[in-house]
Scaffold this motif. Structure first.
Motif, PDB file in Angstrom:
ATOM      1  N   LEU A 156     -47.209 -65.579  38.340  1.00 13.31           N
ATOM      2  CA  LEU A 156     -47.299 -65.914  39.767  1.00 13.31           C
ATOM      3  C   LEU A 156     -48.751 -65.979  40.233  1.00 13.31           C
ATOM      4  O   LEU A 156     -49.150 -66.918  40.922  1.00 13.31           O
ATOM      5  N   VAL A 157     -49.542 -64.990  39.852  1.00 11.85           N
ATOM      6  CA  VAL A 157     -50.959 -64.965  40.238  1.00 11.85           C
ATOM      7  C   VAL A 157     -51.679 -66.207  39.715  1.00 11.85           C
ATOM      8  O   VAL A 157     -52.446 -66.855  40.440  1.00 11.85           O
ATOM      9  N   LEU A 158     -51.424 -66.568  38.453  1.00 13.52           N
ATOM     10  CA  LEU A 158     -52.074 -67.755  37.890  1.00 13.52           C
ATOM     11  C   LEU A 158     -51.586 -69.042  38.557  1.00 13.52           C
ATOM     12  O   LEU A 158     -52.370 -69.974  38.775  1.00 13.52           O
ATOM     13  N   MET A 159     -50.297 -69.112  38.897  1.00 13.66           N
ATOM     14  CA  MET A 159     -49.783 -70.303  39.591  1.00 13.66           C
ATOM     15  C   MET A 159     -50.424 -70.450  40.968  1.00 13.66           C
ATOM     16  O   MET A 159     -50.846 -71.547  41.351  1.00 13.66           O
ATOM     17  N   VAL A 160     -50.501 -69.353  41.718  1.00 15.63           N
ATOM     18  CA  VAL A 160     -51.116 -69.394  43.042  1.00 15.63           C
ATOM     19  C   VAL A 160     -52.596 -69.743  42.922  1.00 15.63           C
ATOM     20  O   VAL A 160     -53.119 -70.570  43.682  1.00 15.63           O
ATOM     21  N   ALA A 161     -53.280 -69.125  41.966  1.00 18.44           N
ATOM     22  CA  ALA A 161     -54.700 -69.430  41.760  1.00 18.44           C
ATOM     23  C   ALA A 161     -54.889 -70.904  41.418  1.00 18.44           C
ATOM     24  O   ALA A 161     -55.818 -71.559  41.931  1.00 18.44           O
ATOM     25  N   THR A 162     -54.013 -71.451  40.581  1.00 17.56           N
ATOM     26  CA  THR A 162     -54.097 -72.869  40.223  1.00 17.56           C
ATOM     27  C   THR A 162     -53.873 -73.748  41.446  1.00 17.56           C
ATOM     28  O   THR A 162     -54.595 -74.723  41.662  1.00 17.56           O
TER      29      THR A 162
END
Length: 194
Positions: free
Chosen positions: A86-92
Motif C-alpha cells: 500500500l505504501v509503495l502504491m501510494v508513493a507511486t
C-alpha cells in the motif's frame, strides 16, 4: 550563447552533439574515479557471492523443507506485506501525480511485490481460496505488475533518450551507467586524474 530559436532549428544530430559536449563530467559528481570503480567492483562482487551462496541454500531448502508447515505470525506477516505494498502504491501514485522520476523506483518495486504477492497467494491457498487467489493473480496483480514494471522501464528509456544517452529504437536495459571515461571521451578531452 545559443538562443532558444537557434536550438529549435538544430537537427537531432546537432542537438545530440551539443548535449554530449555540455554534459557535466562524472568526475565533478563523484569523490574520485578510484572510489567509483572500487564501489562498483565491490557491489558486483557482493552480488556474485550472494548469488553463489544462494544456490546451495535453494538446494538445501528443496530437499529439507516439509510440504506443509504451520506458520507463526501468519496474520502479521501478510498484513505487514500488504501495508508495504500500500505504501509503495501510494508513493507511486503521488510521485506520478507530481511527475517525479523517483516514480521509476517505486513503480518497479511495487510491480515486483505484486508478482511476489500473486506467487505466494496462489501457492499457499487451499480449498475455496485457490480459485480466488488464482483469479486475483491473473486478473489484478500480474496485469498491474506488468503495467508498473513496463511503465517504469518506458520512463527510464524516455529520460535516457531525451538526454541523448540512448539511440532511437534501443531498449531501456541498454542504458549504460556513465563512467568518467565515457564523459571524457564524449567531450573529446583527456581523462582527469584526481
Amino acid at each position: 550563447m545559443l538562443t532558444d530559436e537557434q536550438i529549435a532549428t538544430m537537427s537531432p544530430a546537432e542537438r545530440h552533439d551539443l548535449i554530449r559536449r555540455l554534459v557535466r563530467p562524472v568526475d565533478d559528481l563523484v569523490p574520485s574515479r578510484r572510489w567509483l570503480r572500487r564501489t562498483r567492483e565491490l557491489r558486483i562482487l557482493l552480488l556474485v557471492v550472494s548469488a553463489a551462496a544462494l544456490v546451495p541454500w535453494i538446494v538445501y531448502l528443496a530437499v529439507s523443507l516439509p510440504p506443509r508447515y504451520v506458520a507463526h505470525n501468519w496474520d502479521v506477516t501478510w498484513v505487514g506485506f500488504d501495508v508495504l505494498l500500500l505504501v509503495l502504491m501510494v508513493a507511486t501514485a503521488v510521485l506520478g501525480y507530481l511527475r517525479r522520476q523517483m516514480l521509476v523506483l517505486t513503480a518497479f518495486a511495487t510491480g515486483v511485490l505484486l508478482v511476489c504477492d500473486a506467487w505466494f497467494d496462489v501457492l499457499t491457498a487451499h480449498g475455496d481460496d485457490q480459485v480466488w487467489s488464482l483469479a486475483t493473480a491473473l486478473l489484478v496483480e500480474l496485469p498491474l505488475a506488468a503495467v508498473l514494471i513496463t511503465g517504469s522501464m518506458q520512463i527510464l528509456r524516455l529520460v535516457a533518450a531525451r538526454l541523448w544517452a540512448l539511440d532511437d529504437g534501443a531498449h531501456a536495459w541498454q542504458v549504460q551507467i556513465p563512467l568518467p571515461s565515457d564523459a571524457d571521451r564524449a567531450v573529446g578531452r583527456p581523462a582527469r586524474v584526481r
